[in-house]
Design a protein around this motif. Structure first.
Motif, PDB file in Angstrom:
ATOM      1  N   LEU A 179       3.582   5.878  -2.784  1.00 14.35           N
ATOM      2  CA  LEU A 179       4.841   6.451  -3.271  1.00 14.35           C
ATOM      3  C   LEU A 179       4.863   6.546  -4.792  1.00 14.35           C
ATOM      4  CD1 LEU A 179       7.419   4.746  -0.865  1.00 14.35           C
ATOM      5  CD2 LEU A 179       6.695   7.154  -0.882  1.00 14.35           C
ATOM      6  N   ILE A 180       4.369   5.513  -5.474  1.00  9.68           N
ATOM      7  CA  ILE A 180       4.361   5.528  -6.934  1.00  9.68           C
ATOM      8  C   ILE A 180       3.494   6.674  -7.449  1.00  9.68           C
ATOM      9  CG2 ILE A 180       3.530   4.287  -8.987  1.00  9.68           C
ATOM     10  CD1 ILE A 180       4.592   1.714  -7.644  1.00  9.68           C
ATOM     11  N   THR A 181       2.317   6.847  -6.863  1.00  7.68           N
ATOM     12  CA  THR A 181       1.430   7.937  -7.283  1.00  7.68           C
ATOM     13  C   THR A 181       2.100   9.287  -7.076  1.00  7.68           C
ATOM     14  OG1 THR A 181      -0.501   6.611  -6.713  1.00  7.68           O
ATOM     15  CG2 THR A 181      -0.838   8.983  -6.938  1.00  7.68           C
ATOM     16  N   THR A 182       2.686   9.473  -5.912  1.00  6.81           N
ATOM     17  CA  THR A 182       3.371  10.730  -5.604  1.00  6.81           C
ATOM     18  C   THR A 182       4.560  10.936  -6.535  1.00  6.81           C
ATOM     19  OG1 THR A 182       2.702  10.453  -3.302  1.00  6.81           O
ATOM     20  CG2 THR A 182       4.443  12.058  -3.742  1.00  6.81           C
ATOM     21  N   MET A 183       5.325   9.884  -6.778  1.00  5.99           N
ATOM     22  CA  MET A 183       6.490   9.966  -7.653  1.00  5.99           C
ATOM     23  C   MET A 183       6.086  10.353  -9.075  1.00  5.99           C
ATOM     24  SD  MET A 183       8.955   6.867  -8.963  1.00  5.99           S
ATOM     25  CE  MET A 183       7.591   6.182  -9.881  1.00  5.99           C
ATOM     26  N   ILE A 184       5.044   9.717  -9.586  1.00  4.03           N
ATOM     27  CA  ILE A 184       4.625  10.002 -10.960  1.00  4.03           C
ATOM     28  C   ILE A 184       4.192  11.454 -11.098  1.00  4.03           C
ATOM     29  CG2 ILE A 184       2.827   9.491 -12.672  1.00  4.03           C
ATOM     30  CD1 ILE A 184       3.146   6.529 -11.882  1.00  4.03           C
ATOM     31  N   MET A 185       3.451  11.950 -10.116  1.00  2.71           N
ATOM     32  CA  MET A 185       3.023  13.341 -10.153  1.00  2.71           C
ATOM     33  C   MET A 185       4.220  14.282 -10.108  1.00  2.71           C
ATOM     34  SD  MET A 185       2.411  16.359  -8.317  1.00  2.71           S
ATOM     35  CE  MET A 185       2.836  15.787  -6.707  1.00  2.71           C
ATOM     36  N   THR A 195      -4.248  10.798 -12.771  1.00  7.03           N
ATOM     37  CA  THR A 195      -5.294   9.793 -12.589  1.00  7.03           C
ATOM     38  C   THR A 195      -5.423   8.872 -13.797  1.00  7.03           C
ATOM     39  OG1 THR A 195      -6.499  11.324 -11.166  1.00  7.03           O
ATOM     40  CG2 THR A 195      -7.724   9.450 -12.023  1.00  7.03           C
ATOM     41  N   ILE A 196      -5.528   9.435 -14.987  1.00 12.41           N
ATOM     42  CA  ILE A 196      -5.675   8.613 -16.200  1.00 12.41           C
ATOM     43  C   ILE A 196      -4.391   7.814 -16.439  1.00 12.41           C
ATOM     44  CG2 ILE A 196      -6.037   8.648 -18.696  1.00 12.41           C
ATOM     45  CD1 ILE A 196      -8.547   9.274 -17.079  1.00 12.41           C
ATOM     46  N   THR A 197      -3.243   8.453 -16.245  1.00 14.04           N
ATOM     47  CA  THR A 197      -1.967   7.744 -16.420  1.00 14.04           C
ATOM     48  C   THR A 197      -1.908   6.526 -15.504  1.00 14.04           C
ATOM     49  OG1 THR A 197      -0.791   9.747 -17.086  1.00 14.04           O
ATOM     50  CG2 THR A 197       0.548   7.952 -16.213  1.00 14.04           C
ATOM     51  N   ILE A 234       0.847  -1.204   0.000  1.00 12.73           N
ATOM     52  CA  ILE A 234       0.000   0.000   0.000  1.00 12.73           C
ATOM     53  C   ILE A 234       0.877   1.247   0.000  1.00 12.73           C
ATOM     54  CG2 ILE A 234      -1.629   1.344   1.398  1.00 12.73           C
ATOM     55  CD1 ILE A 234      -2.828  -1.417   2.253  1.00 12.73           C
ATOM     56  N   LEU A 235       1.902   1.254   0.836  1.00 10.79           N
ATOM     57  CA  LEU A 235       2.832   2.382   0.870  1.00 10.79           C
ATOM     58  C   LEU A 235       3.499   2.562  -0.492  1.00 10.79           C
ATOM     59  CD1 LEU A 235       4.310   4.616   2.393  1.00 10.79           C
ATOM     60  CD2 LEU A 235       5.948   2.901   3.174  1.00 10.79           C
ATOM     61  N   ASN A 236       3.844   1.460  -1.130  1.00 14.29           N
ATOM     62  CA  ASN A 236       4.443   1.517  -2.461  1.00 14.29           C
ATOM     63  C   ASN A 236       3.494   2.202  -3.448  1.00 14.29           C
ATOM     64  OD1 ASN A 236       6.500   0.894  -4.393  1.00 14.29           O
ATOM     65  ND2 ASN A 236       5.163  -0.734  -5.146  1.00 14.29           N
TER      66      ASN A 236
END
Length: 140
Positions: free
Chosen positions: A12-18, A90-92, A7-9
């Motif tokens: 982090l992935i969402t935050t990183m991509i943004m 979101t779409i990405t 879940i943490l990953n």
């Protein structure tokens, strides 16, 4: 514990991509990719120094394609940066999640890349269907 790390990953992935997409919009996709990987290299080097980790050479035979993860990592960052700039986070992430899930179903079903076989069943279609419906809902 491993579920919490997964879940943490995801967070982090969402935050990183943004953040990576935003950086790429300011300094360009390729420059951002270089900086992103350079900062990651510095961080992992610090971790290794703190833990006094050394590169291991066990003289084991393993497929050389396992070393291509770094190439895939660079391509992932470049593609995410470009997609985020043009589609938004979101779409990405929705499209990426669909592609990741589909690919993982194929890998699991056939036991590709040395993985254990986990045969496909109709129940897995429910999860895939939910992802597809979610993607369509985001496009509306």
């Amino acid at each position: 514990m491993t579920q919490l790390l997964a879940i943490l990953n995801g967070i982090l992935i969402t935050t990183m991509i943004m953040m990576n997409g935003e950086l790429a919009s300011h300094i360009g996709n390729y420059h951002a990719t270089v900086f992103i990987h350079l900062s990651g290299f510095i961080l992992i080097t610090v971790f290794m120094l703190i833990q006094r980790k050394k590169f291991k050479n066990k003289n084991e035979k393993f497929p050389l394609y396992l070393y291509t993860g770094g190439i895939i990592g660079v391509l992932t960052v470049v593609f995410n940066n470009f997609s985020t700039i043009h589609l938004g986070v979101t779409i990405t992430l929705g499209l990426s999640l669909f592609a990741q899930t589909t690919t993982s179903l194929i890998i699991d079903h056939y036991g590709l890349l040395g993985s254990i076989k986990h045969p496909f069943n109709k129940h897995k279609l429910i999860g895939l269907g939910c992802i597809i419906l979610g993607i369509f809902a985001m496009f509306i």
